[in-house]
Design a protein around this motif. Structure first.
Motif, PDB file in Angstrom:
ATOM      1  N   GLU A  58      45.275  34.912  42.465  1.00  0.00           N
ATOM      2  CA  GLU A  58      45.161  36.077  43.337  1.00  0.00           C
ATOM      3  C   GLU A  58      46.395  36.117  44.237  1.00  0.00           C
ATOM      4  O   GLU A  58      46.750  35.114  44.849  1.00  0.00           O
ATOM      5  CB  GLU A  58      43.913  35.980  44.204  1.00  0.00           C
ATOM      6  N   THR A  65      42.310  31.634  37.958  1.00  0.00           N
ATOM      7  CA  THR A  65      42.520  32.979  38.466  1.00  0.00           C
ATOM      8  C   THR A  65      43.580  32.896  39.553  1.00  0.00           C
ATOM      9  O   THR A  65      43.468  32.077  40.469  1.00  0.00           O
ATOM     10  CB  THR A  65      41.214  33.554  39.062  1.00  0.00           C
ATOM     11  N   CYS A  77      45.251  40.376  40.836  1.00  0.00           N
ATOM     12  CA  CYS A  77      44.567  39.220  40.258  1.00  0.00           C
ATOM     13  C   CYS A  77      44.994  39.087  38.796  1.00  0.00           C
ATOM     14  O   CYS A  77      44.993  40.068  38.060  1.00  0.00           O
ATOM     15  CB  CYS A  77      43.064  39.446  40.372  1.00  0.00           C
ATOM     16  N   ALA A 122      46.560  43.749  46.871  1.00  0.00           N
ATOM     17  CA  ALA A 122      46.160  42.502  46.232  1.00  0.00           C
ATOM     18  C   ALA A 122      46.110  42.692  44.724  1.00  0.00           C
ATOM     19  O   ALA A 122      45.826  43.778  44.235  1.00  0.00           O
ATOM     20  CB  ALA A 122      44.798  42.064  46.749  1.00  0.00           C
ATOM     21  N   ARG A 141      48.539  38.467  47.277  1.00  0.00           N
ATOM     22  CA  ARG A 141      48.482  39.540  48.256  1.00  0.00           C
ATOM     23  C   ARG A 141      49.876  39.646  48.882  1.00  0.00           C
ATOM     24  O   ARG A 141      50.360  38.683  49.462  1.00  0.00           O
ATOM     25  CB  ARG A 141      47.441  39.228  49.317  1.00  0.00           C
TER      26      ARG A 141
END
Length: 92
Positions: A15, A13, A6, A4, A17
C-alpha cells in the motif's frame, strides 16, 4: 484528496500513499511528492516506512508511487520479510 494505491507481490500487499512536500527554498507551487509504504501479509502489517532517501523528492505523485513500489518489491524479492509467515487467503 486521497492518493493511495495498492498492489500485490508474492503474497504481500503493498500500500502506498503519496503526498505533496513543500520546501521553503523552492518557488511557490513547485511542490514535490514523497510516498509512504505499508507492506502487509494477510492482515498483518509487516513493514511501514518511507523511502530511505528523504532528501530526494519526486516530481509527481505517480513517480512517488512507482519508486516506493519498486523499492518494496526489491525488499520482498531479497527475502527481507521471509519471517512474516506463509500467506493467508482472505476472502473479501
Amino acid at each position: 484528496m486521497e492518493n493511495a494505491r495498492c498492489e500485490r507481490c508474492k503474497g504481500f500487499t503493498i500500500e502506498t500513499r503519496a503526498f505533496p512536500v513543500r520546501h521553503c527554498a523552492l518557488p511557490a507551487g513547485s511542490g514535490r511528492y514523497m510516498a509512504i509504504v505499508r507492506i502487509r501479509r494477510a492482515k498483518q502489517t509487516v513493514e511501514d516506512w518511507h523511502l530511505p532517501c528523504t532528501g530526494r523528492r519526486c516530481a509527481s505523485a505517480d513517480e512517488a508511487h512507482r519508486e516506493a513500489v519498486d523499492y518494496a518489491i526489491r525488499a520482498i524479492n531479497t527475502g527481507c520479510f521471509a519471517d512474516a509467515g506463509p500467506p493467508v487467503c482472505v476472502t473479501v
